[in-house]
Design a protein around this motif. Structure first.
Motif, PDB file in Angstrom:
ATOM      1  N   ALA A 183       0.835  -1.201   0.000  1.00  6.97           N
ATOM      2  CA  ALA A 183       0.000   0.000   0.000  1.00  6.97           C
ATOM      3  C   ALA A 183       0.868   1.250   0.000  1.00  6.97           C
ATOM      4  N   GLU A 184       1.925   1.245   0.803  1.00  2.24           N
ATOM      5  CA  GLU A 184       2.846   2.387   0.839  1.00  2.24           C
ATOM      6  C   GLU A 184       3.456   2.641  -0.534  1.00  2.24           C
ATOM      7  N   LEU A 185       3.904   1.589  -1.193  1.00  2.00           N
ATOM      8  CA  LEU A 185       4.523   1.728  -2.510  1.00  2.00           C
ATOM      9  C   LEU A 185       3.507   2.216  -3.545  1.00  2.00           C
ATOM     10  N   PHE A 186       2.295   1.667  -3.493  1.00  2.00           N
ATOM     11  CA  PHE A 186       1.268   2.107  -4.440  1.00  2.00           C
ATOM     12  C   PHE A 186       0.977   3.593  -4.272  1.00  2.00           C
ATOM     13  N   VAL A 187       0.834   4.037  -3.034  1.00  5.67           N
ATOM     14  CA  VAL A 187       0.533   5.444  -2.774  1.00  5.67           C
ATOM     15  C   VAL A 187       1.686   6.329  -3.257  1.00  5.67           C
ATOM     16  N   GLN A 188       2.924   5.908  -3.030  1.00  4.42           N
ATOM     17  CA  GLN A 188       4.061   6.668  -3.540  1.00  4.42           C
ATOM     18  C   GLN A 188       3.995   6.813  -5.053  1.00  4.42           C
ATOM     19  N   ASP A 189       3.712   5.712  -5.740  1.00  6.16           N
ATOM     20  CA  ASP A 189       3.631   5.764  -7.206  1.00  6.16           C
ATOM     21  C   ASP A 189       2.536   6.714  -7.675  1.00  6.16           C
ATOM     22  N   LEU A 190       1.474   6.821  -6.905  1.00  3.88           N
ATOM     23  CA  LEU A 190       0.326   7.641  -7.296  1.00  3.88           C
ATOM     24  C   LEU A 190       0.468   9.107  -6.903  1.00  3.88           C
ATOM     25  N   THR A 191       1.353   9.410  -5.947  1.00  4.04           N
ATOM     26  CA  THR A 191       1.356  10.765  -5.397  1.00  4.04           C
ATOM     27  C   THR A 191       2.690  11.493  -5.446  1.00  4.04           C
ATOM     28  N   THR A 192       3.807  10.799  -5.301  1.00  2.00           N
ATOM     29  CA  THR A 192       5.093  11.497  -5.188  1.00  2.00           C
ATOM     30  C   THR A 192       6.156  11.025  -6.161  1.00  2.00           C
ATOM     31  N   ALA A 193       5.932   9.959  -6.901  1.00  2.00           N
ATOM     32  CA  ALA A 193       6.942   9.456  -7.840  1.00  2.00           C
ATOM     33  C   ALA A 193       7.215  10.478  -8.939  1.00  2.00           C
ATOM     34  N   PRO A 194       8.435  10.483  -9.493  1.00  3.47           N
ATOM     35  CA  PRO A 194       8.739  11.416 -10.579  1.00  3.47           C
ATOM     36  C   PRO A 194       7.788  11.282 -11.772  1.00  3.47           C
ATOM     37  N   VAL A 195       7.425  10.043 -12.126  1.00  2.27           N
ATOM     38  CA  VAL A 195       6.402   9.779 -13.133  1.00  2.27           C
ATOM     39  C   VAL A 195       5.264   9.077 -12.404  1.00  2.27           C
ATOM     40  N   ARG A 196       4.139   9.752 -12.283  1.00  2.00           N
ATOM     41  CA  ARG A 196       3.081   9.241 -11.419  1.00  2.00           C
ATOM     42  C   ARG A 196       2.109   8.332 -12.160  1.00  2.00           C
ATOM     43  N   HIS A 200      -8.348   4.285  -1.167  1.00  3.00           N
ATOM     44  CA  HIS A 200      -8.964   5.141  -0.153  1.00  3.00           C
ATOM     45  C   HIS A 200      -8.084   6.351   0.165  1.00  3.00           C
ATOM     46  N   ALA A 201      -6.767   6.205   0.008  1.00  3.76           N
ATOM     47  CA  ALA A 201      -5.854   7.308   0.279  1.00  3.76           C
ATOM     48  C   ALA A 201      -5.761   8.296  -0.873  1.00  3.76           C
ATOM     49  N   THR A 202      -6.033   7.829  -2.106  1.00  2.80           N
ATOM     50  CA  THR A 202      -5.760   8.664  -3.288  1.00  2.80           C
ATOM     51  C   THR A 202      -6.944   8.852  -4.223  1.00  2.80           C
ATOM     52  N   GLY A 203      -7.928   7.966  -4.160  1.00  2.00           N
ATOM     53  CA  GLY A 203      -9.039   8.004  -5.106  1.00  2.00           C
ATOM     54  C   GLY A 203      -8.750   7.340  -6.428  1.00  2.00           C
ATOM     55  N   ALA A 204      -7.577   6.726  -6.590  1.00  2.17           N
ATOM     56  CA  ALA A 204      -7.212   6.114  -7.870  1.00  2.17           C
ATOM     57  C   ALA A 204      -8.078   4.898  -8.167  1.00  2.17           C
ATOM     58  N   PRO A 205      -8.416   4.681  -9.445  1.00  4.52           N
ATOM     59  CA  PRO A 205      -9.191   3.489  -9.807  1.00  4.52           C
ATOM     60  C   PRO A 205      -8.368   2.217  -9.661  1.00  4.52           C
ATOM     61  N   VAL A 206      -9.064   1.107  -9.463  1.00  5.18           N
ATOM     62  CA  VAL A 206      -8.437  -0.206  -9.333  1.00  5.18           C
ATOM     63  C   VAL A 206      -8.835  -1.049 -10.541  1.00  5.18           C
ATOM     64  N   ALA A 207      -7.834  -1.450 -11.335  1.00  2.83           N
ATOM     65  CA  ALA A 207      -8.073  -2.276 -12.517  1.00  2.83           C
ATOM     66  C   ALA A 207      -7.648  -3.706 -12.219  1.00  2.83           C
ATOM     67  N   THR A 239      -2.848  -8.417  -2.217  1.00  2.00           N
ATOM     68  CA  THR A 239      -2.622  -7.289  -3.124  1.00  2.00           C
ATOM     69  C   THR A 239      -3.880  -6.437  -3.277  1.00  2.00           C
ATOM     70  N   MET A 240      -5.049  -7.054  -3.265  1.00  2.00           N
ATOM     71  CA  MET A 240      -6.280  -6.272  -3.376  1.00  2.00           C
ATOM     72  C   MET A 240      -6.542  -5.456  -2.126  1.00  2.00           C
ATOM     73  N   ALA A 241      -6.188  -5.994  -0.970  1.00  2.00           N
ATOM     74  CA  ALA A 241      -6.323  -5.199   0.252  1.00  2.00           C
ATOM     75  C   ALA A 241      -5.415  -3.972   0.199  1.00  2.00           C
ATOM     76  N   ALA A 242      -4.194  -4.151  -0.297  1.00  2.00           N
ATOM     77  CA  ALA A 242      -3.287  -3.016  -0.442  1.00  2.00           C
ATOM     78  C   ALA A 242      -3.812  -2.028  -1.477  1.00  2.00           C
ATOM     79  N   ALA A 243      -4.363  -2.548  -2.574  1.00  2.00           N
ATOM     80  CA  ALA A 243      -4.937  -1.662  -3.595  1.00  2.00           C
ATOM     81  C   ALA A 243      -6.099  -0.858  -3.032  1.00  2.00           C
ATOM     82  N   ALA A 244      -6.937  -1.491  -2.231  1.00  2.00           N
ATOM     83  CA  ALA A 244      -8.062  -0.776  -1.623  1.00  2.00           C
ATOM     84  C   ALA A 244      -7.558   0.310  -0.684  1.00  2.00           C
ATOM     85  N   GLU A 245      -6.531   0.010   0.098  1.00  2.00           N
ATOM     86  CA  GLU A 245      -5.969   1.023   0.988  1.00  2.00           C
ATOM     87  C   GLU A 245      -5.439   2.204   0.189  1.00  2.00           C
ATOM     88  N   ALA A 246      -4.736   1.911  -0.900  1.00  2.00           N
ATOM     89  CA  ALA A 246      -4.212   2.987  -1.743  1.00  2.00           C
ATOM     90  C   ALA A 246      -5.336   3.765  -2.416  1.00  2.00           C
TER      91      ALA A 246
END
Length: 295
Positions: A110-123, A152-159, A143-150
């Motif tokens: 979840a931490e890594l997913f949120v980083q990719d969505l919010t602070t990574a150089p290419v988001r 809820h933190a970012t609003g990103a869609p889950v594919a 992995t789905m639990a982590a995706a759900a956490e991410a």
């Protein structure tokens, strides 16, 4: 349409996306697919250029973490061709990774997913996860639990990669039920590979988006069933939930074609002839904006 989509070049208004290939891969590698890597910039850029020439505007790349996303090359290809590209974070099935990679990452997904969505150089603009064949194993649930956490933190869609198109309702029960992800934030992929229209209709009624993908020699069995499934969904009032994509995953599939341009030059005119211009616009323009956009 209002709202924006997060591309590799930044936020883009939904109204500027144009015709969208809603599920594809410019770059991908996996130990489960030896010798079939999509790892070179020139072929990927050529695919985007052909897509643009045919009238395409945006591609959603579902390649997740650890599978050769090559984000710097995605940026270069997007800039060179003018095609908007949405990148993914997330994690695929365990078979697509070396054990050492999973050991390093599974405890902090979840931490890594949120980083990719919010602070990574290419988001990234979406979270990609995967089910198993007719079910959810421990890896998929984690992995789905982590995706759900991410989400809820970012609003990103889950594919979601549905293995051979199966398990859609199990995925919805977990993501939208137990884990609380709103169903319009879920995109179910590969539904055409298990042509159970009752399941597809139930998934559409839930509010999730349904991605039909894979027009290629490798997935030819999906081609001739596609329009029967689309007809059932359109006639039931679910045109607003349909997405179409190419899903080229291997070097062989790229060589054999037909590639993303086929969606614009062949499938989009056929959808318009079969269902009318409003449905074609929904499937290729409006639905992807709603599925991957932020409002």
């Amino acid at each position: 349409m209002s709202g924006t989509v997060r591309t590799v070049l930044g936020e883009v208004p939904v109204a500027r996306l144009g015709v969208v290939d809603a599920h594809d891969h410019l770059f991908l590698r996996s130990p489960a697919l030896p010798g079939e890597e999509l790892a070179e910039l020139p072929p990927a850029q050529a695919e985007l250029a052909a897509f643009r020439e045919a009238g395409g505007g945006a591609v959603v790349q579902w390649t997740p973490r650890g599978m050769g996303r090559r984000l710097a090359d995605v940026v270069a290809a997007s800039r060179a061709t003018g095609v908007h590209v949405v990148a993914a974070t997330g994690l695929h099935q365990a078979v697509h990774y070396e054990p050492a990679f999973l050991e390093r990452t599974m405890g902090r997904l979840a931490e890594l997913f949120v980083q990719d969505l919010t602070t990574a150089p290419v988001r990234a603009g979406l979270i990609k996860v995967a089910s198993g064949f007719h079910g959810l194993d421990a890896h998929a649930r984690h992995t789905m639990a982590a995706a759900a956490e991410a989400h809820h933190a970012t609003g990103a869609p889950v594919a979601v990669h549905l293995e051979l198109g199966t398990g859609a309702l199990d995925v919805l029960d977990l993501l939208c039920g137990a884990l609380g992800v709103p169903s319009p934030s879920v995109v179910l992929g590969h539904l055409g590979r298990s042509p159970d229209i009752r399941v597809q209709l139930a998934a559409a009624r839930s509010g999730a988006f349904l991605a039909f993908d894979g027009p290629s020699r490798r997935h030819h069995a999906t081609d001739w069933r596609l329009f029967d499934q689309l007809t059932a969904l359109v006639e039931a009032g679910h045109a607003g939930k349909i997405l179409l994509g190419g899903d080229t995953t291997t070097a062989g599939a790229r060589r054999e074609g037909p590639g993303p341009a086929f969606l614009v030059g062949d499938l989009m005119p056929r959808v318009e002839r079969e269902f009318g211009a409003d449905v074609a616009r929904a499937v290729f323009v409006e639905n992807p904006g709603r599925a991957f956009g932020r409002w």
